[in-house]
Design a protein around this motif. Structure first.
Motif, mmCIF file in Angstrom:
data_model
loop_
_atom_site.group_PDB
_atom_site.id
_atom_site.type_symbol
_atom_site.label_atom_id
_atom_site.label_comp_id
_atom_site.label_asym_id
_atom_site.label_seq_id
_atom_site.Cartn_x
_atom_site.Cartn_y
_atom_site.Cartn_z
ATOM 1 N N ASN A 228 1.217 41.504 -7.786
ATOM 2 C CA ASN A 228 1.726 41.131 -9.336
ATOM 3 C C ASN A 228 0.730 39.965 -9.866
ATOM 4 O OD1 ASN A 228 3.836 42.866 -9.195
ATOM 5 N ND2 ASN A 228 5.434 41.273 -9.149
ATOM 6 N N TYR A 229 0.304 39.140 -9.163
ATOM 7 C CA TYR A 229 -0.642 38.324 -9.690
ATOM 8 C C TYR A 229 -1.966 38.922 -10.413
ATOM 9 C CZ TYR A 229 -3.780 34.384 -10.385
ATOM 10 O OH TYR A 229 -4.664 33.281 -10.794
ATOM 11 N N HIS A 230 -2.257 39.790 -9.850
ATOM 12 C CA HIS A 230 -3.383 40.538 -10.251
ATOM 13 C C HIS A 230 -3.109 41.552 -11.350
ATOM 14 C CE1 HIS A 230 -6.821 43.905 -9.188
ATOM 15 N NE2 HIS A 230 -7.031 43.145 -10.135
ATOM 16 N N LYS A 231 -1.987 41.723 -11.455
ATOM 17 C CA LYS A 231 -1.363 42.636 -12.467
ATOM 18 C C LYS A 231 -1.357 41.717 -13.652
ATOM 19 C CE LYS A 231 1.391 46.071 -10.566
ATOM 20 N NZ LYS A 231 2.834 46.968 -10.824
ATOM 21 N N GLU A 232 -0.977 40.357 -13.433
ATOM 22 C CA GLU A 232 -0.722 39.559 -14.762
ATOM 23 C C GLU A 232 -2.306 39.223 -15.311
ATOM 24 O OE1 GLU A 232 1.065 35.971 -12.662
ATOM 25 O OE2 GLU A 232 3.007 36.934 -12.956
ATOM 26 N N GLN A 233 -3.216 39.050 -14.404
ATOM 27 C CA GLN A 233 -4.452 38.706 -14.775
ATOM 28 C C GLN A 233 -5.058 40.028 -15.669
ATOM 29 O OE1 GLN A 233 -6.199 38.265 -10.674
ATOM 30 N NE2 GLN A 233 -7.026 36.042 -11.421
ATOM 31 N N LEU A 234 -4.513 41.195 -15.385
ATOM 32 C CA LEU A 234 -5.220 42.356 -15.926
ATOM 33 C C LEU A 234 -4.350 42.521 -17.322
ATOM 34 C CD1 LEU A 234 -4.965 45.024 -13.130
ATOM 35 C CD2 LEU A 234 -7.049 44.353 -14.282
ATOM 36 N N VAL A 235 -3.364 42.152 -17.711
ATOM 37 C CA VAL A 235 -2.543 42.115 -18.767
ATOM 38 C C VAL A 235 -3.403 41.181 -19.655
ATOM 39 C CG1 VAL A 235 -0.458 41.195 -19.894
ATOM 40 C CG2 VAL A 235 -0.256 42.757 -17.952
ATOM 41 N N GLU A 236 -3.477 39.901 -19.121
ATOM 42 C CA GLU A 236 -4.133 38.888 -20.078
ATOM 43 C C GLU A 236 -5.330 39.618 -20.664
ATOM 44 O OE1 GLU A 236 -4.736 35.171 -18.153
ATOM 45 O OE2 GLU A 236 -2.589 35.173 -17.846
ATOM 46 N N TRP A 237 -6.392 40.108 -19.549
ATOM 47 C CA TRP A 237 -7.609 40.949 -19.905
ATOM 48 C C TRP A 237 -7.517 41.933 -21.037
ATOM 49 C CZ3 TRP A 237 -10.163 45.231 -20.292
ATOM 50 C CH2 TRP A 237 -11.600 45.055 -20.521
ATOM 51 N N LEU A 238 -6.540 42.909 -20.968
ATOM 52 C CA LEU A 238 -6.156 43.940 -21.755
ATOM 53 C C LEU A 238 -5.612 43.391 -23.037
ATOM 54 C CD1 LEU A 238 -4.304 46.380 -19.385
ATOM 55 C CD2 LEU A 238 -6.552 46.583 -20.515
ATOM 56 N N LEU A 239 -4.902 42.394 -23.393
ATOM 57 C CA LEU A 239 -4.477 41.853 -24.341
ATOM 58 C C LEU A 239 -5.509 40.915 -25.253
ATOM 59 C CD1 LEU A 239 -0.834 40.621 -23.571
ATOM 60 C CD2 LEU A 239 -1.562 42.896 -24.845
ATOM 61 N N THR A 240 -6.708 40.420 -24.547
ATOM 62 C CA THR A 240 -7.633 39.951 -25.123
ATOM 63 C C THR A 240 -8.807 40.928 -25.454
ATOM 64 O OG1 THR A 240 -7.492 38.035 -23.546
ATOM 65 C CG2 THR A 240 -9.416 38.150 -24.522
ATOM 66 N N ASN A 241 -8.895 41.930 -24.641
ATOM 67 C CA ASN A 241 -10.297 42.732 -24.849
ATOM 68 C C ASN A 241 -9.867 44.078 -25.943
ATOM 69 O OD1 ASN A 241 -12.503 41.445 -23.483
ATOM 70 N ND2 ASN A 241 -10.773 41.085 -22.175
ATOM 71 N N GLU A 242 -8.783 44.567 -25.524
ATOM 72 C CA GLU A 242 -8.305 45.826 -26.219
ATOM 73 C C GLU A 242 -8.238 45.624 -27.875
ATOM 74 O OE1 GLU A 242 -8.390 48.931 -25.542
ATOM 75 O OE2 GLU A 242 -8.588 48.731 -23.335
#
Length: 449
Positions: A228-242
């Motif tokens: 889940n911590y990895h998922k949280e990092q992915l969400v932040e990356w997607l919301l920043t870069n998409e």
């Protein structure tokens, strides 16, 4: 053209005022038999224009010759599973009825009970959720004997939410001659078939936009994650870069929704959170702020998966994989509407893989695999599926150097099976997975001493 339907001139005037030109397929199929007074059972996905498909025939029937009539009792009832969907349906009814004498009212939880009871005596059309309407029925406030049209919208969802008995009771209370229109996004199970048999009389069955026919403009991707911590990092990356105008991140629990919301707010994302523990005021505020653009990201549980219609919503992230194919469709149905492009991304841990695969089979689709180079984890899916090609739905035949079939090697005797561990943040015990990666291994209980 809507003029092809035998609608009252006041409704055609409203349709023209709203710039409705070409009816959608569900409207073309459902409006004519509904105008004839037939009971209908319609399967149509969210966002297909089904609200107008039942609202226009309903209003046409109540208008009759167009003359105002003294209101003795409720004349139409529209049942929906959530407050948000009921509120949106009320707005649609009011828009189409703007040139008529017909009045509509809303009954949902979270509002003053006495004020609602008083309002019931002043409206022709009642729009509400089953639980609240049952409360008014128990209090003797709900006269349904004169109902001419009963609409059950999102009937499959109402059953999923445990409203089967309430819906059945309300349908039975509409004791006079009436028309019933039942709409759902899926064919449902035995519970829905039983409801159809009980509340519909010789219905015409229409199936449009089957659940597996998702919005063509929506790309569907999966990204594997370790925890889940990895998922949280992915969400932040997607919301920043998409690139997106508005986004929704879905979780399966309110605890995870609140946690993720806190993380995103700390990272200065314009975010709001929506789940079942929020009161009506907060729920209204969340949806309005998203529609107005005051926030760009909504973190939500499935309470927002139905009835949420927001222009410019072009990114959906499944932090947790939904528990069924139907729920997956309802979630990603928020994006890619009316020909617009959308992107749906599901984050997949080892515990999500089987569920994700079952949804792929249900939809008869294969999701696009994607990797984020900056956040690539160790889990990339079950090893045996990747090696054999089963993840792509194909089986590879073993051949020898000459192209002939090669006999499969038998496993060496007495070779202990290997177990993989999934990397997790410090403090969490590693999860154990079977060698094929498809199901968690059960820890063996110690023998009794």
């Amino acid at each position: 053209m809507f003029s092809q339907f035998a609608l009252h001139e006041r409704l055609l005037k409203a349709v023209a005022e709203l710039n409705f030109v070409e009816p959608t397929p569900v409207q073309v199929a459902a409006i004519p038999p509904a105008l004839q007074g037939r009971d209908l059972r319609v399967i149509a996905q969210t966002g297909s224009g089904k609200t107008a498909a039942f609202v226009l025939p309903l209003l046409n029937r109540l208008l009759g010759d167009g003359a105002a009539k003294p209101r003795l009792s409720l004349r139409a009832v529209i049942l929906l599973p959530t407050r948000e969907l009921a509120q949106q349906t009320l707005k649609e009814v009011e828009r189409f009825a703007q040139f008529t004498f017909l009045k509509a009212g809303l009954i949902t939880g979270g509002e003053d009970f006495k004020s609602q009871a008083a309002m019931l005596r002043r409206v022709d059309i009642l729009i509400g959720t089953p639980g609240r309407l049952i409360e008014h029925a128990n209090a003797g406030n709900l006269p349904l004997e004169e109902v001419e049209v009963l609409v059950l919208d999102e009937a499959d969802r109402m059953l999923d939410m445990g409203f089967a008995e309430d819906v059945q009771r309300l349908a039975e209370a509409c004791s006079g001659p009436h028309q019933t229109l039942l709409f759902s996004a899926t064919s449902g199970g035995s519970g829905l078939r039983e409801m159809v048999a009980k509340v519909l009389k010789e219905p015409q069955h229409l199936q449009l936009n089957a659940v597996s026919q998702l919005n063509e403009g929506t790309r569907q991707q999966i990204i594997t994650a370790d925890h889940n911590y990895h998922k949280e990092q992915l969400v932040e990356w997607l919301l920043t870069n998409e690139t997106y105008d508005k986004a929704i991140v879905f979780t399966n629990t309110r605890v995870q929704a609140d946690r993720l919301y806190g993380k995103l707010v700390a990272r200065e994302f314009k975010t709001f959170v929506l789940h079942g523990e929020k009161d009506q005021k907060d729920r209204k505020l969340a949806i309005e702020r998203l529609k107005q653009g005051a926030v760009k990201v909504l973190v939500a549980t499935d309470v927002a998966a139905r009835g949420l219609d927001v222009d410019g919503l072009d990114l959906v992230i499944n932090f947790d994989m939904p528990r069924s194919g139907d729920e997956y469709v309802h979630r990603i149905g928020r994006t890619g509407r009316a020909g617009a492009e959308g992107l749906a991304i599901s984050l997949i841990c080892h515990t999500d893989w089987n569920l994700m695969s079952s949804i792929e089979r249900y939809l008869k689709q294969r999701f696009e695999r994607r990797s984020i180079k900056e956040l690539k984890g160790s889990y990339q899916g079950p090893k045996n599926l990747k090696a054999s090609g089963k993840a792509a739905g194909t089986k590879k035949k073993k051949t020898d150097a000459k192209g002939g079939k090669k006999a499969a090697k038998k496993p060496a005797a007495k070779t202990p099976s290997k177990r993989n561990t999934i990397n997790k943040p410090k403090g969490d015990a590693p999860a154990l997975v079977s060698q094929d990666g498809l199901a968690p291994l059960k820890r063996r209980k110690p023998a009794a001493e």
